[in-house]
Design a protein around this motif. Structure first.
Motif, PDB file in Angstrom:
ATOM      1  N   GLU A  49      14.687  57.250  60.332  1.00 33.58           N
ATOM      2  CA  GLU A  49      14.827  55.788  60.425  1.00 33.58           C
ATOM      3  C   GLU A  49      13.474  55.085  60.471  1.00 33.58           C
ATOM      4  O   GLU A  49      13.274  54.134  61.228  1.00 33.58           O
ATOM      5  CB  GLU A  49      15.651  55.418  61.674  1.00 33.58           C
ATOM      6  N   GLN A  61      12.665  50.003  60.939  1.00 33.54           N
ATOM      7  CA  GLN A  61      12.578  49.726  62.373  1.00 33.54           C
ATOM      8  C   GLN A  61      12.913  48.266  62.676  1.00 33.54           C
ATOM      9  O   GLN A  61      13.554  47.966  63.685  1.00 33.54           O
ATOM     10  CB  GLN A  61      11.163  50.059  62.867  1.00 33.54           C
ATOM     11  N   LYS A 111      25.484  55.813  56.730  1.00 39.92           N
ATOM     12  CA  LYS A 111      25.584  55.823  58.190  1.00 39.92           C
ATOM     13  C   LYS A 111      26.992  56.163  58.674  1.00 39.92           C
ATOM     14  O   LYS A 111      27.168  56.537  59.837  1.00 39.92           O
ATOM     15  CB  LYS A 111      25.162  54.473  58.749  1.00 39.92           C
ATOM     16  N   VAL A 120      16.553  48.077  62.585  1.00 38.26           N
ATOM     17  CA  VAL A 120      17.172  48.672  63.771  1.00 38.26           C
ATOM     18  C   VAL A 120      17.100  47.727  64.959  1.00 38.26           C
ATOM     19  O   VAL A 120      18.087  47.513  65.668  1.00 38.26           O
ATOM     20  CB  VAL A 120      16.482  50.017  64.106  1.00 38.26           C
TER      21      VAL A 120
END
Length: 1169
Positions: free
Chosen positions: A927, A967, A816, A970
């Motif tokens: 993602e 997810q 990232k 996230v």
């Protein structure tokens, strides 16, 4: 003090044999009847009056049947007034009655200053008359009758002029008659006491004597004791003429021959070289007291002590002049000429027209011709070889014996090597100057010629400087080899740069090898084993022959090109020759200067790119590192050498030494049996991270791997396996990495498209796999990735060592934070690795043992799948399990990183998730959005069976470990750290984090996290029933937790905590119910509501918790979600169509009704009417 003459016994009448008695009687009272005859150039005025008046009648007596003259009146030297005092004072009394004995005595005292000029001149005239008197020659005719007839030159000489005796002296080496030899030997002593008595010398050299100011031929004009110096002066002039060639006076050819003939005739007895004799009398007593005169033995003894500190400079200079004459004419050395006489005739060395100036008797030509015979395996007598060894050593000890070196290397000697004259030091200094800085071309050629003549490669003892410097190394490391064996040099080369080598030996060895490497013939073992191959393949000729078409330096290049040919290519070297070629290549790899072709072509590039690379082996590595920058000629030779190394890495001797531990432990079989396959390097690469691998070896192996990336030809096995495929599929591609990508892409496309045609051959695919695996180990072996990510590596992985794919793993973990271009490259790499897990070096390394345990039968491309299936086994290694989890996390970030899912859901993904695909880029992760989309469709039971199975597996895995749900990561990162930090920190993830989020649903602040939880846990059957609560007004971001609750109700396996609590109840009450689609969950709910069924308390509690969660979650399901569901559904037009159809039916029925009523009205009106 009276000197002792050990070379001849003291003379007395009783000690002479009968012949000498005869000669003594002839000369003891000699006096010509008509006065004394003088040479034409002598001055009669200086002749003593006693000598002029001496006269006596002659008698003839018979001894051994030979008529001899005898003087009735005895004329004795001792009775002459000018010499009487000297004879009585200097000579023993028993010699007084013998004029010959007196002559010999006084000749030994000729340089004494107390002998008057008058006496010396009387002695000279007496000897001159002896040599020219016809009666004296008659003795020679009688004593040497047979010899004269055998020697045609002497038989043809005119009598009465003294020529006959001089001729016999010239040919005394050919005399076999004993008495004749005795007579001539005695006469030689008389003749060589003064150059004017030597046959023809005076006439031939008069002009040169005057031109060189060597003195006068007329007695009285120069010190009459210096006649030996006149010859010495001429000899020095002859030597300087060869050394300087600066326009000085050139000695006439006749005089040159006369000088050489004098030197040759004085070669057996050093007394005959008057100048050297008087210069070295004391040195002879000091060093050679016990050496018997004759046969050149005293000369050799003095030569051997020439550089001793105690040797006088005058004697050393005289010996050097003598040696220089030997260099110009080997016959000046009696011992050498005699020992090699038969061999010279046998091998036609004097008439070899192929040898330049072969008819000149130069020492170099003898050494080259006889050396050629020895190297060709011919039989040469031991005496001749021994003499050759001595004179080769002599040449190596004193550079000044080689006039070409003195002439062409003068500047280098004055600049770098002054004061190093002794014991071969100057020669080695010149060799080192050439080795380090390079000398001028003529000097280098002179040095090369000397090395060929001396041939130190055949016996290291020839090189005294090397012998002394390396004695300790030889005694320790090479003591198993016979002294003088040529293999000693090879042994020393093997010890180069090892602990056993000493600095002085290292320098002398490299200096010598520098020149030996430039002519393949100078390595006797190589020549002996390869002369047949060289003649057959490289069109060479004799050992001492040269060819402009194939110079010596090019022959070895020709040999090694044939050494590594395949059988299909044909014309290969014999096995023995190939072994020797490999040995030489191993030696040359130790130092770039030992490879003449490389040094010649790369001189500019070495200075430009590698001037600071001075450590051992660094220069070649530097050239390889700058391969693309080199000039074409240099690039070609470096490329060829690197290509050769790829086939036989043992050429890299330094690397082999560094890698010896790992070779012995892991690669000894391929090292012992390697034949043109490159297996050893492949083995070293495979074992690069074993405990036996040291830093030097690892660096060397990695360097070679990096060099291989520059050209696929540098990987021998890859080149041989794939050359046809490369030509067909990847033409004009040179770099190995590009060729690998080209071929692997071809293989991958064939696989993905399920094509039956195998475009890449089987053997190439096999080797391609090896190359791909090697490249995966170090990011530097993938140049495009490395160059793109270099800044990120420096920023994020500064302390991570290359190798073991550690840097690549670091980039993956910091994905990232990577720059965009680097991130794209890493994503592409991961995509390849997930399609082919065997290329995932870290995974394969960490899980090596687990693969052997669980996946021995699994296909390489399904290795990760196999490991995932066995991840939770009690036998699974924790480190491997951790690595598998990392790869699962990576896979779940993007469906493209999960080839199994991608294949199973290839129809479902564009059908249900097209909007996500439209926003996606080719080289960035989604993602987990696509997988999250598929999870929702899984809950809606709308996926195809294959895709549904894969999503179920993902749901099960992510339910156990929250990290597998991107997810959730996230949207719920903050809640996890705030509410479930303890659970997240647990090493073993068993669903605690998701359970924690579910339990703390009311505490979740971020609506998107709640939504995700709901979608993961809610019963799909109740979705439409609970949609009536949408109007409660909950806003969008409750997603993640709600999503989780929504999905988990579909299959109890997705809820690990609940499944663990109810596992026993499922077995008892729902065993017949197949899993999936909420069937087992419905079974448990029915059991919970049936009072007759008693569930386990923990199961009952967990079920009640789930009911409460679902009830709570239903309150927050938003109407907008239903609208979105409708809008994104492929059946979104169904309801409007049905409403339109219903409306159409109503209108149609109404219309029909109206028409019916209208008709009835008309009928009724008609009836009334």
């Amino acid at each position: 003090m009276q000197p002792s003459f050990k070379f001849v016994p003291k003379m007395s009448v009783c000690k002479y044999d009968q012949l000498l008695l005869l000669l003594t009687s002839v000369f003891i009272s000699f006096c010509p009847t008509q006065g004394v005859r003088f040479p034409e150039d002598s001055n009669p005025s200086v002749v003593p009056p006693q000598f002029k008046s001496a006269a006596a009648p002659l008698e003839i007596v018979s001894v051994f049947g030979v008529s001899q003259p005898r003087w009735t009146t005895a004329w004795k030297l001792v009775e002459q007034e000018v010499c009487r005092e000297h004879i009585i004072r200097l000579c023993p009394k028993d010699t007084w009655n013998s004029n010959l004995a007196v002559l010999e005595c006084l000749e030994g005292r000729k340089e004494e200053t107390d002998i008057t000029d008058a006496c010396s001149h009387l002695l000279w005239n007496y000897k001159y008359n002896l040599t020219t008197d016809p009666k004296f020659q008659s003795v020679a005719v009688e004593v040497c009758k047979t010899t004269i007839t055998e020697i045609k030159e002497c038989a043809q000489e005119e009598r009465g002029k003294g020529y006959l005796v001089s001729c016999l002296v010239d040919h005394r080496g050919d005399i076999t008659e004993y008495h004749c030899l005795q007579y001539i030997t005695k006469m030689t002593t008389i003749i060589f006491s003064d150059y004017r008595l030597i046959y023809g010398f005076m006439n031939k050299c008069q002009d040169d004597i005057n031109a060189l100011h060597c003195g006068s031929i007329n007695a009285g004009e120069k010190d009459i004791h210096s006649q030996g110096e006149v010859i010495s002066c001429l000899e020095k002039g002859l030597v300087k003429e060869a050394e300087e060639q600066d326009g000085r006076h050139m000695i006439k050819e006749d005089c040159k021959k006369a000088i050489m003939r004098v030197a040759e005739l004085s070669s057996d007895d050093f007394h005959l070289d008057r100048y050297l004799y008087f210069s070295c009398r004391e040195d002879r007593e000091r060093f050679c007291e016990n050496t018997q005169a004759g046969g050149g033995r005293v000369y050799k003894c003095l030569f051997n002590h020439k550089f001793e500190e105690a040797m006088s400079q005058k004697c050393r200079d005289a010996l050097t002049t003598r040696q220089k004459l030997i260099a110009q004419n080997y016959k000046v050395s009696y011992s050498l000429a005699k020992a090699c006489k038969l061999d010279l005739r046998k091998y036609h060395c004097n008439v070899d027209t192929n040898l330049p100036r072969a008819r000149e008797p130069r020492l170099s030509y003898l050494l080259l011709c006889m050396g050629s015979a020895v190297h060709r395996g011919r039989t040469v007598s031991g005496e001749c070889q021994g003499e050759m060894l001595d004179y080769r050593r002599m040449l190596m000890e004193d550079f000044s014996l080689s006039p070409e070196i003195v002439l062409h290397c003068r500047g280098e000697i004055e600049t770098h090597c002054s004061g190093l004259h002794r014991k071969g030091r100057t020669l080695h200094c010149l060799m080192r100057v050439d080795y380090v800085w390079n000398v001028n071309t003529l000097c280098q050629q002179a040095l090369q010629n000397l090395i060929q003549e001396a041939d130190p490669g055949a016996d290291y003892r020839i090189d005294r400087a090397l012998n002394e410097a390396c004695e300790s190394v030889i005694q320790t490391a090479c003591k198993h080899i016979r002294n003088g064996d040529p293999m000693i040099l090879s042994c020393l080369m093997e010890q180069l740069y090892t602990e056993k080598m000493v600095e002085g030996c290292e320098h002398r060895l490299l200096e010598l090898q520098y020149f030996i490497s430039r002519d393949w013939k100078l390595d006797p073992i190589l020549y002996r084993k390869c002369q047949g191959d060289a003649s057959r393949l490289c069109h060479t000729h004799g050992w001492n022959e040269t060819s402009e078409m194939m110079p010596s330096g090019a022959i070895f290049s020709c040999l090694y090109r044939h050494a590594y040919r395949t059988e299909e290519q044909g014309r290969r070297l014999s096995r023995d020759c190939k072994v020797e070629v490999q040995r030489i290549l191993h030696q040359r790899a130790l130092d770039v200067k030992l490879d003449p072709e490389l040094q010649k072509r790369c001189m500019t590039d070495l200075g430009k790119w590698c001037s600071e690379k001075t450590e051992t082996g660094q220069e070649l590595e530097c050239l390889q590192d700058h391969l693309e920058d080199l000039v074409p000629d240099c690039r070609d030779v470096v490329g060829n050498l690197t290509e050769l190394e790829s086939e036989d890495i043992q050429i890299e001797a330094l690397l082999m030494r560094a890698c010896e531990p790992v070779i012995q432990s892991h690669c000894h079989e391929v090292a012992d049996n390697q034949i043109d396959t490159g297996d050893l390097m492949e083995c070293l690469v495979q074992n690069k991270h074993q405990k036996e691998m040291n830093d030097k070896c690892a660096v060397g192996v990695t360097h070679f791997q990096l060099i291989q990336m520059k050209d696929f030809r540098f990987s021998y096995k890859f080149k041989m396996a794939c050359k046809e495929d490369v030509l067909k599929l990847c033409p004009n591609i040179k770099k190995k990495v590009d060729v690998v990508i080209c071929l692997s892409t071809t293989v991958r496309n064939v696989t993905l498209q399920d094509m039956t045609e195998r475009r890449v051959s089987v053997k190439c695919r096999k080797q391609l796999r090896v190359e791909e695996l090697e490249m995966s180990e170090d990011i530097r072996l993938q140049p495009e990735l490395y160059d793109t990510c270099k800044q990120d590596i420096n920023r994020l992985c500064p302390n991570i060592a290359f190798g073991n794919a550690q840097v690549i793993e670091c980039l993956k973990e910091n994905k990232k934070q990577l720059t965009q271009r680097c991130h794209q490259r890493v994503f592409k790499l991961q995509e390849v690795e997930m399609m082919d897990p065997e290329l995932d070096y870290q995974l394969m390394r960490v899980c090596k043992q687990m693969i052997k345990r669980f996946c021995t039968e699994a296909d390489a491309k399904n290795m990760l799948l196999c490991l995932k299936q066995n991840k939770n086994s009690e036998l699974m290694d924790p480190k491997c399990k951790q690595m598998i989890t990392k790869r699962q996390i990576t896979q779940n970030t993007d469906y493209r990183l999960n080839p199994v899912l991608r294949k199973a859901c290839k129809a479902d993904i564009p059908k249900f998730c097209q909007s996500i695909l439209n926003r996606a880029s080719d080289d960035n992760e989604l993602e987990g959005q696509v997988i999250s989309c598929l999870k929702q469709k899984y809950a809606d039971q709308r996926l195809s069976p294959d895709c549904e199975d894969q999503i179920r597996v993902i749901l099960q895995e992510s339910a156990l470990d929250y990290r597998l749900d991107p997810q959730l990561q996230v949207h719920c990162t903050e809640e996890i750290s705030r509410l479930c930090a303890e659970e997240a920190a647990a090493q073993e993830q068993t669903g605690q984090v998701e359970e924690c989020l579910k339990v703390n649903l009311l505490k979740i602040k971020h609506d998107s996290c709640k939504k995700h939880m709901y979608e993961s846990s809610t019963d799909p059957a109740s979705v439409f029933e609970e949609q009536s609560i949408y109007n409660l007004g909950m806003t969008v971001p409750l997603q993640e937790v709600l999503s989780m609750l929504k999905v988990s109700n579909d299959d109890i396996f997705v809820d690990p905590v609940l499944y663990t609590a109810c596992a026993l109840d499922i077995k008892h009450h729902c065993a017949a119910i197949p899993p999936g689609r909420g069937r087992q969950m419905s079974c448990l709910m029915e059991a919970l509501g049936d009072k007759r069924v008693h569930l386990q308390p923990e199961c009952k509690k967990r079920l009640q918790d789930r009911i409460d969660m679902w009830s709570y979650a239903a309150k927050f399901e938003e109407p907008s979600d239903v609208a979105m569901e409708v809008m994104t559904s492929h059946s979104r037009t169904f309801i409007p169509h049905m409403l339109a159809l219903g409306l159409f039916v109503v209108l149609l029925v109404g219309l029909l009704y109206v028409l019916s009523e209208s008709k009835k009205s008309r009928v009724k009106s008609f009836v009334v009417t």
